[in-house]
Design an enzyme around this catalytic site. Sequence first.
Site: not given
Length: 188
Positions: A11-12
């Site tokens: 996600s990041t």
Amino acid sequence: MGKRIGYARVSTDDQNLDLQRDALALTGCNAVYEETMSGKSADRPELGHCLKALRSGDTLVVWRLDRLGRSLPDLVGIVSRLEQEGVGFESINERIETTSAAGKLIFHVFAALAEFERNLIRERTRAGLAAARARGRKGGRKPALEEAQVREIKALLKDPQIQVGTVAKRYGVSRTTLYRYVGKTGPR
């Protein structure tokens, strides 16, 4: 036998794909498509490339179910499309695969649960709207203009010297909204 193609997503930028890469390599994936993007985003370009690369007889492999779908209904939709195209699906952590009868059964139970969840949400929404209506609440957006304002605007626009844009600005609405309430008044 077809190819095994992996899809990995974090996600990041702070997260690392190494764990997923290693797990996918151990399952014998021929290629791995990697993405750093929130699962909530509908636009996941690498997933699109991955899905285009799959052919009948291939298997899409993911580390965990949540790496592929944004939600259970989204996941079910993706896997259903794969199944229609003759592509298998495998999730390493959950030990789910759709290339066997037992794996298909488990996945279809997931699909049934997703449909059940959608139906519950729909029923709760309808019940909430009905309860609000019973208490005298109306749904939808509050009108941009009140009846008295519409009468004032119509009176103002009878004067050919007054511009529609000026009136719209005065009442804090767009020209389009103004026209919706009072109709076209000729060229201005």
